[in-house]
Write an enzyme that holds these catalytic residues in place. Sequence first.
Site, PDB file in Angstrom:
ATOM      1  N   ARG A  37       7.083  -9.882 -19.061  1.00  0.00           N
ATOM      2  CA  ARG A  37       6.979  -8.622 -19.811  1.00  0.00           C
ATOM      3  C   ARG A  37       6.869  -7.424 -18.861  1.00  0.00           C
ATOM      4  O   ARG A  37       7.405  -6.358 -19.132  1.00  0.00           O
ATOM      5  CB  ARG A  37       5.760  -8.663 -20.744  1.00  0.00           C
ATOM      6  CG  ARG A  37       5.968  -9.601 -21.930  1.00  0.00           C
ATOM      7  CD  ARG A  37       4.676  -9.874 -22.661  1.00  0.00           C
ATOM      8  NE  ARG A  37       4.146  -8.705 -23.331  1.00  0.00           N
ATOM      9  CZ  ARG A  37       2.878  -8.578 -23.709  1.00  0.00           C
ATOM     10  NH1 ARG A  37       2.007  -9.549 -23.462  1.00  0.00           N
ATOM     11  NH2 ARG A  37       2.484  -7.503 -24.334  1.00  0.00           N
ATOM     12  N   ARG A  76      10.847   1.586 -26.612  1.00  0.00           N
ATOM     13  CA  ARG A  76      10.773   0.726 -25.427  1.00  0.00           C
ATOM     14  C   ARG A  76      12.047   0.834 -24.587  1.00  0.00           C
ATOM     15  O   ARG A  76      12.095   0.284 -23.495  1.00  0.00           O
ATOM     16  CB  ARG A  76      10.674  -0.749 -25.836  1.00  0.00           C
ATOM     17  CG  ARG A  76       9.372  -1.227 -26.423  1.00  0.00           C
ATOM     18  CD  ARG A  76       8.357  -1.594 -25.363  1.00  0.00           C
ATOM     19  NE  ARG A  76       7.786  -2.925 -25.422  1.00  0.00           N
ATOM     20  CZ  ARG A  76       6.823  -3.335 -26.218  1.00  0.00           C
ATOM     21  NH1 ARG A  76       6.337  -2.540 -27.136  1.00  0.00           N
ATOM     22  NH2 ARG A  76       6.346  -4.564 -26.122  1.00  0.00           N
ATOM     23  N   ARG A  95      -2.535 -14.344 -27.991  1.00  0.00           N
ATOM     24  CA  ARG A  95      -1.131 -14.215 -28.346  1.00  0.00           C
ATOM     25  C   ARG A  95      -0.296 -15.087 -27.412  1.00  0.00           C
ATOM     26  O   ARG A  95      -0.586 -15.185 -26.219  1.00  0.00           O
ATOM     27  CB  ARG A  95      -0.700 -12.744 -28.190  1.00  0.00           C
ATOM     28  CG  ARG A  95      -1.206 -11.875 -29.299  1.00  0.00           C
ATOM     29  CD  ARG A  95      -1.071 -10.407 -29.021  1.00  0.00           C
ATOM     30  NE  ARG A  95       0.145 -10.002 -28.307  1.00  0.00           N
ATOM     31  CZ  ARG A  95       0.471  -8.736 -28.065  1.00  0.00           C
ATOM     32  NH1 ARG A  95      -0.301  -7.761 -28.506  1.00  0.00           N
ATOM     33  NH2 ARG A  95       1.565  -8.433 -27.407  1.00  0.00           N
ATOM     34  N   ARG A 142      -7.269 -11.339 -23.107  1.00  0.00           N
ATOM     35  CA  ARG A 142      -7.277 -10.643 -24.402  1.00  0.00           C
ATOM     36  C   ARG A 142      -7.271 -11.643 -25.555  1.00  0.00           C
ATOM     37  O   ARG A 142      -6.570 -12.644 -25.524  1.00  0.00           O
ATOM     38  CB  ARG A 142      -6.036  -9.754 -24.478  1.00  0.00           C
ATOM     39  CG  ARG A 142      -5.916  -8.991 -25.751  1.00  0.00           C
ATOM     40  CD  ARG A 142      -4.994  -7.822 -25.595  1.00  0.00           C
ATOM     41  NE  ARG A 142      -3.585  -8.193 -25.551  1.00  0.00           N
ATOM     42  CZ  ARG A 142      -2.605  -7.292 -25.545  1.00  0.00           C
ATOM     43  NH1 ARG A 142      -2.893  -6.000 -25.512  1.00  0.00           N
ATOM     44  NH2 ARG A 142      -1.360  -7.684 -25.526  1.00  0.00           N
ATOM     45  N   LYS A 175      -2.968   0.268 -24.617  1.00  0.00           N
ATOM     46  CA  LYS A 175      -2.346   1.082 -25.665  1.00  0.00           C
ATOM     47  C   LYS A 175      -2.932   0.772 -27.046  1.00  0.00           C
ATOM     48  O   LYS A 175      -3.218   1.674 -27.820  1.00  0.00           O
ATOM     49  CB  LYS A 175      -0.825   0.866 -25.696  1.00  0.00           C
ATOM     50  CG  LYS A 175      -0.110   1.383 -24.438  1.00  0.00           C
ATOM     51  CD  LYS A 175       1.404   1.444 -24.616  1.00  0.00           C
ATOM     52  CE  LYS A 175       2.033   0.073 -24.786  1.00  0.00           C
ATOM     53  NZ  LYS A 175       1.895  -0.793 -23.607  1.00  0.00           N
TER      54      LYS A 175
HETATM   55  P1  AMP Z   1       3.585  -5.472 -28.156  1.00  0.00           P
HETATM   56  O1  AMP Z   1       2.538  -5.936 -29.110  1.00  0.00           O
HETATM   57  O2  AMP Z   1       3.909  -4.008 -28.304  1.00  0.00           O
HETATM   58  O3  AMP Z   1       3.296  -5.843 -26.729  1.00  0.00           O
HETATM   59  O4  AMP Z   1       4.934  -6.236 -28.564  1.00  0.00           O
HETATM   60  C1  AMP Z   1       5.031  -7.644 -28.525  1.00  0.00           C
HETATM   61  C2  AMP Z   1       6.488  -8.062 -28.460  1.00  0.00           C
HETATM   62  O5  AMP Z   1       7.178  -7.561 -29.627  1.00  0.00           O
HETATM   63  C3  AMP Z   1       7.273  -7.487 -27.281  1.00  0.00           C
HETATM   64  O6  AMP Z   1       7.125  -8.269 -26.110  1.00  0.00           O
HETATM   65  C4  AMP Z   1       8.689  -7.532 -27.824  1.00  0.00           C
HETATM   66  O7  AMP Z   1       9.221  -8.846 -27.843  1.00  0.00           O
HETATM   67  C5  AMP Z   1       8.492  -7.135 -29.278  1.00  0.00           C
HETATM   68  N1  AMP Z   1       8.547  -5.657 -29.447  1.00  0.00           N
HETATM   69  C6  AMP Z   1       7.538  -4.838 -29.874  1.00  0.00           C
HETATM   70  N2  AMP Z   1       7.940  -3.561 -29.919  1.00  0.00           N
HETATM   71  C7  AMP Z   1       9.234  -3.561 -29.510  1.00  0.00           C
HETATM   72  C8  AMP Z   1      10.203  -2.548 -29.322  1.00  0.00           C
HETATM   73  N3  AMP Z   1       9.917  -1.243 -29.547  1.00  0.00           N
HETATM   74  N4  AMP Z   1      11.442  -2.918 -28.891  1.00  0.00           N
HETATM   75  C9  AMP Z   1      11.755  -4.212 -28.666  1.00  0.00           C
HETATM   76  N5  AMP Z   1      10.888  -5.220 -28.812  1.00  0.00           N
HETATM   77  C10 AMP Z   1       9.625  -4.905 -29.219  1.00  0.00           C
END
Ligand code: AMP
Length: 236
Positions: free
Chosen positions: A188, A105, A177, A144, A30
């Site tokens: 996740r 999400r 990360r 990554r 993404k």
């Molecule tokens: P990502 O970079 O989108 O994979 O997000 C990393 C982490 O941020 C996720 O595992 C969640 O803990 C938090 N996070 C990001 N976007 C959301 C969202 N829309 N709702 C809830 N938690 C989020």
Amino acid sequence: MVRGTCSRTGTREEGPQVRIILLGPPGAGKGTQAARITDAYGIPHISTGDILRANVREGTDLGTQAKRYMDAGELVPDEVIIGMVGDRLNEPDARTGFLFDGFPRTVPQADALEQLLVDRETPLTVALRLAVAKAEVVERLTGRRTCEQCGRIFHLTYDPPSVDGRCDDCDGELAQRDDDREDVVLNRLEVYAAQTEPLEHFYWERGLLRDVEATGSPDEVFASAQGILDGFHRSA
Ligand code: AMP
């Protein structure tokens, strides 16, 4: 609130703007596709994960609140995310077009977004679902590396940097990360299946869901996404 990483300016400013959300499990690509699409269509890339990570780095209240969920691979509570997204949509660059990456999400987040967009009379154009086999996701994520300075994403196997550990664009340091560690990645994926997969039905019911096969190279995946988006861009 701290806003996140690089804001990109587009190369295709003319014409109607598109409003996109990207769906797909962690590791579907993404972030990579979001960067290409937002460059090509001249819309802001709004990654809730990037905004949260920027807040963690800056030590804001929001960052402190979010960090323990993020480190465990759990979702940050809906009310925190919805408030943050509402603020971001009020910024001038996001008034007419945008791409959301990592949001919504959960179904309550999708409901809230729908209401925010009804209020602004700017309905969503499309929900693009990046489809990828689960087996591939763990390898993609654990390899990554992200530039701590500009946010550019590399992969140790598929897209390595020219110099070990340094960003090709800005020479920033590359880091893994915390939530790309294997145990966290598996959690996740479970969270995605339980809380985010129902959104596919939510957008399918509204006639907005379109599938992009996401197992090819980033160029191939982008070409498929572009085929879909150009149809909307022309007809919008
Ligand atoms: P990502 O970079 O989108 O994979 O997000 C990393 C982490 O941020 C996720 O595992 C969640 O803990 C938090 N996070 C990001 N976007 C959301 C969202 N829309 N709702 C809830 N938690 C989020």
